[in-house]
Design an enzyme around this catalytic site. Sequence first.
Site, mmCIF file in Angstrom:
data_model
loop_
_atom_site.group_PDB
_atom_site.id
_atom_site.type_symbol
_atom_site.label_atom_id
_atom_site.label_comp_id
_atom_site.label_asym_id
_atom_site.label_seq_id
_atom_site.Cartn_x
_atom_site.Cartn_y
_atom_site.Cartn_z
ATOM 1 N N LYS A 108 0.980 -1.806 -0.245
ATOM 2 C CA LYS A 108 0.239 -0.080 0.138
ATOM 3 C C LYS A 108 0.725 1.049 0.264
ATOM 4 C CE LYS A 108 -0.389 -1.658 4.424
ATOM 5 N NZ LYS A 108 -0.533 -3.638 4.778
ATOM 6 N N GLU A 132 -5.382 -6.095 -4.786
ATOM 7 C CA GLU A 132 -6.730 -6.470 -4.106
ATOM 8 C C GLU A 132 -5.414 -6.839 -2.286
ATOM 9 O OE1 GLU A 132 -9.270 -6.619 -2.829
ATOM 10 O OE2 GLU A 132 -10.571 -7.198 -4.809
ATOM 11 N N VAL A 135 -5.169 -3.468 0.691
ATOM 12 C CA VAL A 135 -6.448 -2.890 1.281
ATOM 13 C C VAL A 135 -6.879 -3.684 1.985
ATOM 14 C CG1 VAL A 135 -8.402 -1.040 1.441
ATOM 15 C CG2 VAL A 135 -6.672 -0.520 -0.214
ATOM 16 N N ILE A 139 -10.624 -8.797 2.278
ATOM 17 C CA ILE A 139 -11.579 -8.133 2.055
ATOM 18 C C ILE A 139 -11.844 -7.682 -0.075
ATOM 19 C CG2 ILE A 139 -13.536 -6.665 2.272
ATOM 20 C CD1 ILE A 139 -12.686 -6.243 4.917
ATOM 21 N N GLY A 190 2.237 -9.914 18.724
ATOM 22 C CA GLY A 190 2.316 -9.559 16.977
ATOM 23 C C GLY A 190 1.423 -9.091 15.753
ATOM 24 N N GLU A 193 4.056 -3.640 15.671
ATOM 25 C CA GLU A 193 5.159 -3.689 15.677
ATOM 26 C C GLU A 193 5.850 -2.530 16.966
ATOM 27 O OE1 GLU A 193 7.545 -3.774 13.106
ATOM 28 O OE2 GLU A 193 4.893 -4.533 12.276
ATOM 29 N N LYS A 208 -3.932 3.219 2.656
ATOM 30 C CA LYS A 208 -5.364 2.686 2.148
ATOM 31 C C LYS A 208 -6.265 3.471 1.251
ATOM 32 C CE LYS A 208 -3.798 -0.996 5.294
ATOM 33 N NZ LYS A 208 -4.333 -1.688 6.884
ATOM 34 N N GLY A 305 -2.706 -10.862 8.228
ATOM 35 C CA GLY A 305 -2.425 -12.126 8.242
ATOM 36 C C GLY A 305 -1.927 -12.739 6.654
#
Lengths: 442, 442
Positions: A108, A132, A135, A139, A190, A193, A208, A305
């Site tokens: 991004k 895709e 962002v 989704i 996690g 940061e 985004k 993830g």
Amino acid sequence: LKLGIAGLGTVGGGLIEIIAKHGTKLAETSGRAIALTGVSARDKKRDRGAAIAKLASNPAIWHDDPVKLAQSKDIDVFVELMGGEGGAAKASVEAALAAKKHVVTANKALLAHHGMELAALAEKQGVSLNFEAAVAGGIPIIKTLRESLAGNAVSRIYGILNGTSNFILTRMQEEGQAYGVALAQAQKLGYAEADPTFDVGGFDAAHKLALLTSLAFGTRLAVKDVYVEGIDTVTAADIDAAKDLGYRLKLLGVAKRTARGIEQRVHPAFVPAHSAIAHVNGVTNCVAVNGDFVRDILLVGPGAGAGPTASSVMSDIVDIARGVRLPPFMRPAAKLEAYAGAAMDGHEGAYYVRLSVLDKPGAFASIATRMAEQGVSLESIVQRRPPEALPGIGAGRTPGAAVPVVMITHVTTEAAIRKALLAMEQDGKIGDKPKMIRIEQL
Amino acid sequence: LKLGIAGLGTVGGGLIEIIAKHGTKLAETSGRAIALTGVSARDKKRDRGAAIAKLASNPAIWHDDPVKLAQSKDIDVFVELMGGEGGAAKASVEAALAAKKHVVTANKALLAHHGMELAALAEKQGVSLNFEAAVAGGIPIIKTLRESLAGNAVSRIYGILNGTSNFILTRMQEEGQAYGVALAQAQKLGYAEADPTFDVGGFDAAHKLALLTSLAFGTRLAVKDVYVEGIDTVTAADIDAAKDLGYRLKLLGVAKRTARGIEQRVHPAFVPAHSAIAHVNGVTNCVAVNGDFVRDILLVGPGAGAGPTASSVMSDIVDIARGVRLPPFMRPAAKLEAYAGAAMDGHEGAYYVRLSVLDKPGAFASIATRMAEQGVSLESIVQRRPPEALPGIGAGRTPGAAVPVVMITHVTTEAAIRKALLAMEQDGKIGDKPKMIRIEQL
């Protein structure tokens, strides 16, 4: 379809897992076999599991230099999963496009800052630049904007675009944790940061949002125009007040067409407690779109993830395999409208205000006067009993001490509320700095 | 791209409005001008507004017979918006495909019953058969399944697929209305037909679910295998009990892969009150998908109406204009797996049970025994005070009268709960018929 993947972190690993697990099905549904023919990563020796170690030890596949991988005649699609606004990511994406390779990226920062030039280059070269995964993780909001909502004029797009921040706010809301405690927990798990500024400061969401704005309104990218406020000043008192008043507190990214131009803003916001978005909790993201024909749609899912992000990367790859070729920002880059931003001062909305009012004669009157001077009218005022007080109005109060007061205004402008708060500060009738949070009407 | 539209009801009108309003933008973003070159409707003279009257009075555009329109050399895409499982809709869609015209349809009944043959025909002819508008109105769930989630194996897909039913349940929940009152209101507002069976009986949702099942699992359509229960037996007491126990009552369509085969079921269900789906109210629809990589995503939006449905129809048209050609059910029809359904008796889940227990010695013991015999264990039991009672346990009770008792079971099977309830009925210790509602774990 031959893939070269640069970056073998969690998302790269997830993508390799998808290919291993669903390769046969993907060949069947996309009409072409999808093969991994090149990889590159910063550190060849890092332990990444057996599957990736095998790839890394294969000199026919491994590339030390992502730019070389991008230009390799052995790949059709360059999948950039390194991240970073410039550097190796930018150089290798440019090299891939120059070599007429399709590009899929989850980056991004790169796109928000250099998306216009990269899109123009991709169009000139006749290749895809799909993003895709850039962002809201899993989704499918890019495809929804670029394809499903093609027959709509969008008036507003908004959402919860940063999972780290939403996790922290959810912990504060559900466990009554202080901001610092919730942040520490996010770091431990996690989700945040060591330096969390990029997430909790709203900057990740701003990147985004800039991409969504361009797609939704057909305008050129304007990431620098995004007004950004993070969640680092949100307190447990704000979270509680939201609940008391029938709201929930979320970090929203909002892009809206107004008569004054386009508003792009990332900030903590109150949303109605009964709305679906109020119940999007934890690291989950969501994006809502208002279109003139579709009206309101809302997409909810994991914002990050390995699996969810790789799922989105794979959908971009499948589109390429199927021969779908669309301009990256829906219209050809040269036909995107100039971006005309609306100044934040003119923002219209209702506000939550929290003041620490000094318990002196005339304090309330002076506050009310300052609001009235700016034409700000109040929908509700709540004077919350200080925590140390015993039951009974006023019990436990020390004369002269500060009393927390919470107000909800009717719709006003950002300029008016800011002027009113500044005047109150100068009057010396309030302790601490007044706190203001925008209310987003859904 | 020349369109022929058959059916000029609300959706047809919405589509014509989109073309009029966004034609220029659509040409730009899809690369081809989109023109309306043919229309057909049952009644030429019906008042449908000026724009449509003009089309109907143009003999170069108007067709009395939709089959002739479907075959007309003046169109590239046949847009079927007449509805109905067979008849003119089926005949004209077949004629269009035979004549190598692309087809876009919003007709779930036609597709649920004849989708396999129509898909095979479209594939043979090398044309598209798109149906985004057939499921959940403005929500882009077909594209999401066919394209965005291509890299996932879906384990479950479920949602609120019927706006009429969700409107009625929402009124019952929010206004405390009885089923009949809420239904009458839905009819008054045009959300329910004079004969509402198709909606409130769950049949409309079953058609949509069958389409989703095929796309999600890559199996042949099996609409007749859908287990269907409507909302017509839901009472205010069930709605209240759901609230008391931390749930909301929704009419769900659920398709799930289990070790015993695929479950397809439409029935009232309890969903957790804190879930986002619990807050999808009114005529709004939603669809949730669990994929092995993307995990959980949820799409929410208007399930019907001129604008939202036309928005989805237009996205199908834009895909055709852009040259996107995919098999209607993602895999070529010949490669879809045979459908292997799981018998409903084996369904595993928790249950809500409402009994009217006769206030006789041993009544509770006998109920508990019947549950235990079937291995059903209870998570909670609530004996709600009869409405006419005064405060105080047992006050106002007439000895021998029935007392409402509500139970939540732990996970058990449909067969076990049904046997337990049947045995209780036969024991004669309960009045009325026991009520059972499934709890959907989200």
